[in-house]
Design a protein around this motif. Structure first.
Motif: not given
Length: 304
Positions: A6-25
């Protein structure tokens, strides 16, 4: 464990409008609804060990709990005792049920949430150490992410011993910690389907892994090993819980990751090395497997 389509499962945009973290940590995001019965972390002195348990926890996930881990630098072993949990790992979604043990390898992103019952009782522990990658590789645990435990007592016993060890005051018992971790990994290795599969299947797997330049079609494998196509397909489904094509793609994508991260190959060079004449097809397959394009994947792990 059940695969969720089911594509609806765990499909909500978890990050919203925030930028995804970058870097190696390592970093994480959560909507926390959880009741902890125990949560213990290892002393910094344990970091001298080649292998050690970093966190031991017992808890109950409550309704609407959700957690996302990005670039975790540890092995995570998570056993479901009761209820259910929804998991998104390596591009696929699963439903964990009682007796299911998830094996989340280092540097693989994953997301989980409370299942339909509205709760999930869990035993969880994480391991670190410079010897861990080689142990996982040699034990066969680097190739699997799930085990069905009909008897969970051995895992519960190891979990309880590690919890007691981390509760101990005074100087840590480094050798005892490493020994308990190794015993648990060996016990899991003995239950791993890859360590118990038929010899013919081991030979086919080795052939696929050593011939990433060639297409691993059922017809070619059938001619090479003298088995019917349906027989080979049945072996993969029964012992590895995947199709031949899925296993071949996994082997290629894991190889591509090593080439780019450890040997400095460009995306184009890695694609050619593992048999993709079309870089677009490689990038598309890479994104399906890792959840991000090769360029985005490398951008995140490059030092800032």
């Amino acid at each position: 464990m059940k695969i969720i389509s089911d594509p609806a499962v765990l499909s909500e945009d978890f990050w919203g409008k925030r930028e995804r973290p970058s870097g190696t940590g390592y970093t994480s995001r959560s909507v926390s609804h959880v009741k902890y019965y125990a949560y213990l972390t290892a002393s910094s002195l344990y970091r001298k060990n080649l292998l050690y348990c970093d966190v031991v926890s017992r808890y109950r996930l409550l309704p609407r709990h959700r957690f996302w881990l990005i670039r975790p630098d540890f092995l995570s072993l998570r056993l479901c005792l009761d209820g259910s949990e929804l998991v998104h790992y390596d591009g696929k979604k699963y439903r964990m049920e009682p007796g299911d043990l998830m094996i989340f390898r280092p540097f693989h992103d994953y997301e989980y949430a409370t299942g339909e019952e509205g709760f999930c009782e869990k035993l969880s522990l994480t391991m670190k150490g410079t010897a861990l990658p080689e142990i996982l590789q040699n034990s066969g645990l680097s190739k699997i992410f799930y085990l069905k435990l009909n008897d969970v007592s051995f895992f519960a016993s190891a979990h309880a011993q590690l919890e007691a060890l981390l509760r101990t005051e005074g100087l840590p018992d480094l050798e005892r910690c490493a020994g308990l971790c190794m015993e648990l990994l060996q016990a899991l290795s003995r239950r791993a389907p890859e360590m118990n599969c038929p010899q013919k299947l081991l030979e086919i797997r080795q052939y696929i892994e050593q011939h990433t330049l060639k297409e691993a079609s059922l017809e070619k494998l059938s001619a090479e090993f003298g088995l019917s196509a349906s027989g080979i397909s049945h072996l993969f489904r029964k012992h590895l819980n995947c199709s031949v094509r899925e296993y071949a793609i996994r082997s290629r994508m894991e190889r591509a990751r090593v080439l780019m991260l450890e040997q400095g190959f460009s995306c184009k060079e890695a694609a050619s090395e593992i048999g993709y004449s079309n870089q677009f097809n490689f990038s598309s397959e890479f994104k399906k497997y890792y959840g991000k394009s090769p360029r985005d994947f490398m951008r995140e792990v490059e030092p800032e």
